[in-house]
Design a protein around this motif. Structure first.
Motif, mmCIF file in Angstrom:
data_model
loop_
_atom_site.group_PDB
_atom_site.id
_atom_site.type_symbol
_atom_site.label_atom_id
_atom_site.label_comp_id
_atom_site.label_asym_id
_atom_site.label_seq_id
_atom_site.Cartn_x
_atom_site.Cartn_y
_atom_site.Cartn_z
ATOM 1 N N TYR A 35 32.587 46.927 71.362
ATOM 2 C CA TYR A 35 33.684 46.613 69.956
ATOM 3 C C TYR A 35 33.069 47.382 68.975
ATOM 4 C CZ TYR A 35 36.247 42.825 72.405
ATOM 5 O OH TYR A 35 36.874 42.123 73.146
ATOM 6 N N ALA A 42 38.066 42.989 61.463
ATOM 7 C CA ALA A 42 37.856 42.453 62.721
ATOM 8 C C ALA A 42 37.024 43.291 63.738
ATOM 9 C CB ALA A 42 39.108 41.758 63.391
ATOM 10 N N PRO A 43 36.682 42.961 64.878
ATOM 11 C CA PRO A 43 36.107 43.930 65.993
ATOM 12 C C PRO A 43 37.234 44.287 66.522
ATOM 13 C CG PRO A 43 34.873 41.692 65.884
ATOM 14 C CD PRO A 43 35.975 41.556 65.035
ATOM 15 N N LEU A 87 29.327 46.407 68.428
ATOM 16 C CA LEU A 87 28.876 45.208 68.948
ATOM 17 C C LEU A 87 28.861 45.481 70.517
ATOM 18 C CD1 LEU A 87 31.068 43.361 66.344
ATOM 19 C CD2 LEU A 87 28.692 42.848 66.567
ATOM 20 N N TRP A 99 27.323 37.841 72.172
ATOM 21 C CA TRP A 99 27.464 38.972 71.479
ATOM 22 C C TRP A 99 25.969 39.160 70.861
ATOM 23 C CZ3 TRP A 99 32.137 41.209 70.120
ATOM 24 C CH2 TRP A 99 32.981 40.450 70.403
ATOM 25 N N GLY A 100 25.867 40.732 70.883
ATOM 26 C CA GLY A 100 24.698 41.125 69.899
ATOM 27 C C GLY A 100 25.153 41.144 68.469
ATOM 28 N N ALA A 101 24.135 41.407 67.651
ATOM 29 C CA ALA A 101 24.357 41.313 66.127
ATOM 30 C C ALA A 101 24.860 42.543 65.452
ATOM 31 C CB ALA A 101 22.993 41.087 65.768
ATOM 32 N N GLY A 102 25.188 43.542 66.577
ATOM 33 C CA GLY A 102 25.681 44.801 65.994
ATOM 34 C C GLY A 102 24.864 46.014 65.659
ATOM 35 N N ARG B 9 44.287 35.592 54.544
ATOM 36 C CA ARG B 9 43.009 36.514 54.698
ATOM 37 C C ARG B 9 42.144 36.237 53.946
ATOM 38 N NH1 ARG B 9 44.282 41.736 56.534
ATOM 39 N NH2 ARG B 9 42.059 41.720 56.347
ATOM 40 N N GLN B 37 31.504 34.477 61.604
ATOM 41 C CA GLN B 37 30.669 35.773 61.386
ATOM 42 C C GLN B 37 30.260 35.667 60.249
ATOM 43 O OE1 GLN B 37 32.293 39.577 62.338
ATOM 44 N NE2 GLN B 37 30.393 40.103 63.175
ATOM 45 N N ALA B 42 25.946 38.543 64.728
ATOM 46 C CA ALA B 42 26.956 38.468 65.809
ATOM 47 C C ALA B 42 28.008 37.347 65.538
ATOM 48 C CB ALA B 42 26.241 38.119 67.105
ATOM 49 N N PRO B 43 29.124 37.690 65.660
ATOM 50 C CA PRO B 43 30.094 36.338 65.791
ATOM 51 C C PRO B 43 29.613 35.251 66.688
ATOM 52 C CG PRO B 43 31.298 38.507 66.531
ATOM 53 C CD PRO B 43 29.688 38.806 66.490
ATOM 54 N N MET B 88 33.156 35.000 57.502
ATOM 55 C CA MET B 88 34.496 35.400 57.900
ATOM 56 C C MET B 88 34.756 34.607 59.167
ATOM 57 S SD MET B 88 36.848 37.653 57.980
ATOM 58 C CE MET B 88 36.504 39.649 57.486
ATOM 59 N N LEU B 90 36.903 34.385 62.560
ATOM 60 C CA LEU B 90 37.966 35.175 63.411
ATOM 61 C C LEU B 90 38.570 34.296 64.338
ATOM 62 C CD1 LEU B 90 35.107 37.777 63.830
ATOM 63 C CD2 LEU B 90 37.148 38.194 62.680
ATOM 64 N N GLN B 103 38.880 40.286 74.597
ATOM 65 C CA GLN B 103 39.392 39.671 73.746
ATOM 66 C C GLN B 103 40.073 40.219 72.336
ATOM 67 O OE1 GLN B 103 36.549 36.620 72.402
ATOM 68 N NE2 GLN B 103 35.962 36.190 74.425
ATOM 69 N N PHE B 104 41.323 40.036 71.724
ATOM 70 C CA PHE B 104 41.912 40.665 70.883
ATOM 71 C C PHE B 104 41.752 39.763 69.638
ATOM 72 C CE2 PHE B 104 44.460 43.561 73.555
ATOM 73 C CZ PHE B 104 44.122 43.258 74.710
ATOM 74 N N PHE B 105 41.326 40.318 68.700
ATOM 75 C CA PHE B 105 41.095 39.819 67.358
ATOM 76 C C PHE B 105 42.054 39.626 66.419
ATOM 77 C CE2 PHE B 105 36.627 38.228 67.746
ATOM 78 C CZ PHE B 105 36.363 38.740 69.044
ATOM 79 N N GLY B 106 42.345 38.751 65.594
ATOM 80 C CA GLY B 106 43.020 38.810 64.205
ATOM 81 C C GLY B 106 42.225 39.547 63.159
ATOM 82 N N PRO B 107 42.686 39.911 61.913
ATOM 83 C CA PRO B 107 42.003 40.397 60.859
ATOM 84 C C PRO B 107 40.781 39.565 60.276
ATOM 85 C CG PRO B 107 44.192 39.604 60.152
ATOM 86 C CD PRO B 107 44.071 39.548 61.634
ATOM 87 N N GLY B 108 40.815 38.286 60.571
ATOM 88 C CA GLY B 108 39.945 37.446 59.922
ATOM 89 C C GLY B 108 40.303 36.823 58.489
ATOM 90 N N ARG B 110 38.184 35.309 55.426
ATOM 91 C CA ARG B 110 37.005 35.307 54.699
ATOM 92 C C ARG B 110 36.995 34.217 53.931
ATOM 93 N NH1 ARG B 110 32.731 37.957 54.157
ATOM 94 N NH2 ARG B 110 33.735 39.725 55.230
#
Lengths: 109, 114
Positions: A35, A42-43, A87, A99-102, B9, B37, B42-43, B88, B90, B103-108, B110
């Motif tokens: 990602y 977001a990712p 990521l 997940w990795g930390a990126g 947001r 996150q 990582a998330p 954040m 997510l 997986q499809f993510f929203g904008p998060g 904060r």
């Protein structure tokens, strides 16, 4: 335990090629995802590998070796907009993403 | 366009004051996730719903709760936010098809805790 390792930060030059590595140790394997995540966002999905080999998608390619627990993401013809975190995530035997930390990629002109 | 929407947001709350974050999706996906996150990390998966089945991660604090009243909506309730909960948040969705689970993510959202 389950573990994903990738470099914390990398720097590359606009127009060049960069390879971001990821090694993993997980309980089972049901695929590996890459990602892209820009700061504060977001990712977004880049690639998915479940079989060994190289998957190419435009300027981005992703490679997987299951026997070595290893993947890399290859970015060609780097553009400034490619500055982001990348990521690596592995789906384990329970179909959960680990997940990795990126890796934060910095592109210089 | 089909998407994952998160509101608000940006959320500011005070230490100990309950807060609710919302997520909705138009993708008709059967699985919804909440991640936390923190910067350069990582998330971290907090919960996920597989249809109506709720799955809580073992290390998710009791301070975090979730509700999924229908397929489209999912809420994250933080009952007594602490300074360490600033992050954040997510929301993500997926339609599980065999081993493939993009997986499809929203904008998060904060969250800031004062």
């Amino acid at each position: 335990g389950q573990n994903i390792d990738q470099p914390t930060e990398m720097t590359a030059t606009e127009g060049a090629i960069v390879q971001i590595n990821c090694t993993y140790q997980t309980s089972g394997f049901n695929g590996l995802f890459w990602y892209q995540q820009h700061a504060g966002e977001a990712p977004t999905f880049l690639s998915y590998n479940v079989l060994d080999g190289l998957e190419e998608k435009g300027r981005f390619s992703s490679f997987l070796s299951r026997s070595k627990g290893y993947s890399y993401l290859l970015l060609k013809e780097l553009q400034m907009k490619d500055s982001a975190s990348y990521l690596c995530a592995v789906m384990d035997s329970n179909y959960q993403l680990i997940w990795g930390a990126g890796t934060k990629l910095i592109i210089k002109p | 366009d089909a998407m994952v929407i998160q509101n608000p947001r940006y959320q500011v709350t005070q230490f100990g004051k309950p807060v609710t974050l919302s997520c909705s999706q138009t993708l008709n996906h059967n699985v919804m996730y909440w991640y936390q996150q923190k910067s350069s990390q990582a998330p971290k998966l907090l919960f996920h719903y597989y249809d109506k089945d709720f799955n809580n991660e073992a290390d998710t604090p009791d301070n975090f709760q979730s509700r999924r009243p229908n397929t489209s909506f999912c809420f994250l309730d933080i009952r007594s936010p602490g300074l360490g909960d600033a992050a954040m948040y997510l929301c993500a969705t997926s339609r599980v098809q065999g081993s493939y689970n993009e997986q499809f993510f929203g904008p998060g959202t904060r969250l800031t805790v004062l």
